[in-house]
Write a protein that holds these residues in place. Sequence first.
Motif, short mmCIF file in Angstrom:
data_model
loop_
_atom_site.label_atom_id
_atom_site.label_comp_id
_atom_site.label_asym_id
_atom_site.label_seq_id
_atom_site.Cartn_x
_atom_site.Cartn_y
_atom_site.Cartn_z
N ILE A 159 5.36 15.84 121.26
CA ILE A 159 5.03 16.77 120.22
C ILE A 159 5.12 15.87 118.80
O ILE A 159 5.99 15.05 118.60
N GLY A 160 4.24 16.34 118.00
CA GLY A 160 4.01 15.41 116.70
C GLY A 160 2.97 14.43 116.58
O GLY A 160 2.20 14.19 117.71
N ASN A 161 2.61 13.83 115.45
CA ASN A 161 1.43 13.02 115.27
C ASN A 161 -0.07 13.74 115.67
O ASN A 161 -0.59 12.98 116.39
N ALA A 162 -0.08 14.73 115.48
CA ALA A 162 -1.32 15.42 115.82
C ALA A 162 -2.55 14.71 115.76
O ALA A 162 -3.49 14.73 116.55
N GLU A 163 -2.64 14.36 114.40
CA GLU A 163 -3.84 13.45 113.97
C GLU A 163 -4.33 12.37 115.23
O GLU A 163 -5.40 12.05 115.53
N ALA A 169 -6.82 11.60 122.52
CA ALA A 169 -7.46 12.58 123.42
C ALA A 169 -8.96 12.41 123.57
O ALA A 169 -9.51 12.54 124.51
N ALA A 170 -9.46 12.30 122.49
CA ALA A 170 -10.89 12.37 122.19
C ALA A 170 -11.40 10.97 122.83
O ALA A 170 -12.47 11.12 123.91
N LYS A 185 -2.86 25.06 119.49
CA LYS A 185 -3.55 25.29 118.34
C LYS A 185 -3.73 24.50 117.07
O LYS A 185 -4.85 24.19 116.64
N VAL A 186 -2.63 24.10 117.23
CA VAL A 186 -2.41 22.95 116.03
C VAL A 186 -3.52 21.95 116.29
O VAL A 186 -4.12 21.32 115.34
N LEU A 187 -3.48 21.25 117.41
CA LEU A 187 -4.53 20.04 117.82
C LEU A 187 -5.98 20.46 117.53
O LEU A 187 -6.64 19.84 117.09
N LEU A 188 -6.27 21.71 118.01
CA LEU A 188 -7.60 22.19 117.85
C LEU A 188 -8.00 22.38 116.31
O LEU A 188 -9.03 22.11 115.94
N GLU A 189 -6.85 22.84 115.63
CA GLU A 189 -7.41 22.84 114.20
C GLU A 189 -7.62 21.60 113.52
O GLU A 189 -8.35 21.31 112.76
N LYS A 190 -6.51 20.63 113.98
CA LYS A 190 -6.75 19.40 113.40
C LYS A 190 -7.97 18.64 114.07
O LYS A 190 -8.77 18.22 113.05
N ALA A 191 -8.45 18.92 115.15
CA ALA A 191 -9.74 18.29 115.53
C ALA A 191 -11.01 18.82 114.70
O ALA A 191 -11.78 18.21 114.20
N SER A 192 -10.81 20.10 114.50
CA SER A 192 -11.80 20.80 113.64
C SER A 192 -12.03 20.08 112.15
O SER A 192 -12.95 19.79 111.46
N GLU A 193 -11.04 19.98 111.82
CA GLU A 193 -10.72 19.43 110.31
C GLU A 193 -11.19 18.06 110.23
O GLU A 193 -11.90 17.60 109.25
N LEU A 198 -13.12 17.60 120.93
CA LEU A 198 -12.02 17.37 122.01
C LEU A 198 -12.90 18.16 123.36
O LEU A 198 -13.52 19.09 123.34
N GLY A 199 -12.42 17.44 124.43
CA GLY A 199 -13.07 17.96 125.54
C GLY A 199 -12.03 18.61 126.52
O GLY A 199 -12.26 18.73 127.66
N ILE A 200 -11.15 19.17 125.93
CA ILE A 200 -10.04 19.93 126.71
C ILE A 200 -10.64 21.23 127.23
O ILE A 200 -11.23 22.09 126.18
N SER A 201 -10.66 21.38 128.51
CA SER A 201 -11.32 22.71 129.01
C SER A 201 -10.22 23.48 129.66
O SER A 201 -10.52 24.88 130.14
N LYS A 202 -9.05 23.00 130.03
CA LYS A 202 -8.13 23.71 130.77
C LYS A 202 -6.69 23.49 130.11
O LYS A 202 -6.46 22.24 129.73
N ALA A 203 -5.64 24.63 129.92
CA ALA A 203 -4.67 24.24 129.36
C ALA A 203 -3.43 25.06 130.01
O ALA A 203 -3.80 26.39 130.67
N PHE A 204 -2.32 24.44 130.57
CA PHE A 204 -1.23 24.80 130.96
C PHE A 204 -0.18 25.14 130.02
O PHE A 204 0.09 24.07 129.31
N VAL A 205 0.27 26.55 129.60
CA VAL A 205 1.25 26.34 128.54
C VAL A 205 2.42 27.16 128.97
O VAL A 205 2.46 27.87 129.75
#
Length: 414
Positions: A159-163, A169-170, A185-193, A198-205
């Motif tokens: 966790i951390g260093n989202a950018e 990941a890309a 959500k943090v990662l997805l927002e960072k990606a939009s910014e 990002l090519g993530i299509s599935k996630a286990f949370v």
Amino acid sequence: MKESGRDLEYLSHGETLEFQVRKLHELMAGDWQKAPGFMRRLQDAGVTADDLNTPKDIRKFPILKKSELPRIQAENSPFGGLITVPPGNLRRIYSSPGPIYDPEGHLTSYYRWERTLLACGFEEGDIVLNCLGYHLTPAGAMFEEGCHNIGCAVIPAGIGNAEIQVAVAAHLGANAYVGLPSYLKVLLEKASETGTRLGISKAFVIAEKLPESLRSEFQDTYGIHVRQGYGTAEVGAIAYECREANGMHFDPSVLLELLDTETLEPVPAGTPGEVIVTPLNPINTLLRFATGDLSSVDDRPCPCGRKSPRLTAILGRVDQVTKVRGLFVHPAQLSEVLSSFDGVDRFRAVIVRDRAMDDMTVEVQGKMALPAHTIEAIAERIKEVLKLGVSVIQVEDGTIPEDAEVIDDRRKWD
Ligand SMILES: [Zn+2]
């Protein structure tokens, strides 16, 4: 191994229990005898492996509370004599708050997350961004093990260093995610910014509540299929969602009980109880490990075809439970009910005792006056969920402090 793992999910619950009891008897009569602390616990309770013949017999055996582990470990360091190998022969040793030291032994699948990840749609050849912690706690490593066992590559991100994580990941074409829902959500927002695709299509949370609104957002806005599961640092996998996402199927490699916290009797479907688990692990003798988590069971058939019952949700911790007129009230149950009503910004349940009778009033607060039928609907819904009649009143905006406890218990007991 994958196949036999999958097969177990489709046995009837009765057949699974029979299998688990046979396996547990084998462990108690075999490997677990090498754990002196465990043998002492059996002796103190006056039982031996041979007292376990049918699923019902499990109730003769002592319960090990998670809250007792720090003391047991401190008295007989480091593992309270509960493991079957010398500490130096373990693969990893973790330290969780408590403190609790968690042993990880040399097994191909020590934490057993494969079924969970397969049910979420992970498959061989996936590139997984693993955003769980790798330091001191087992979360990161345990999911890495599960991913490896189904043939995925893992980016050990933590966790951390989202950018940086988004960029990596890309570049690497990560298509799957494991971690907290909030961090996805943090990662997805960072990606939009940063305008990164990002090519993530599935996630286990895991490890955090997944609000259905957030799940829909992941699905609808980002096209990510999200499923969640439940486990603990000591045990590993316990339960997981299938494609239906209608509760979490019991993992058949763990014997799961749901018990009334006072009588220690099994609770009927739909009634909250404490999650007690026995992972069938040859190295760590966690017999009837009481997690301190509250849940309830849904035993209706699931369209996915798995026969195991499902945990509805984790309702909270046993130590946050209050009893009102003999019935359990948990903050999480109230939060769940109140969150489904628009216009309620804050609420709290005030419990008083008047002439030896408990009385609970649910105060709700919102910017606008709630119509009488909404107030009635809230009271009705609470009655349905808690089986408890309560009064619901709207209080003036600003009455309930932001940091107020959900349950304000004003009863005096002297
Ligand atoms: Zn299912």
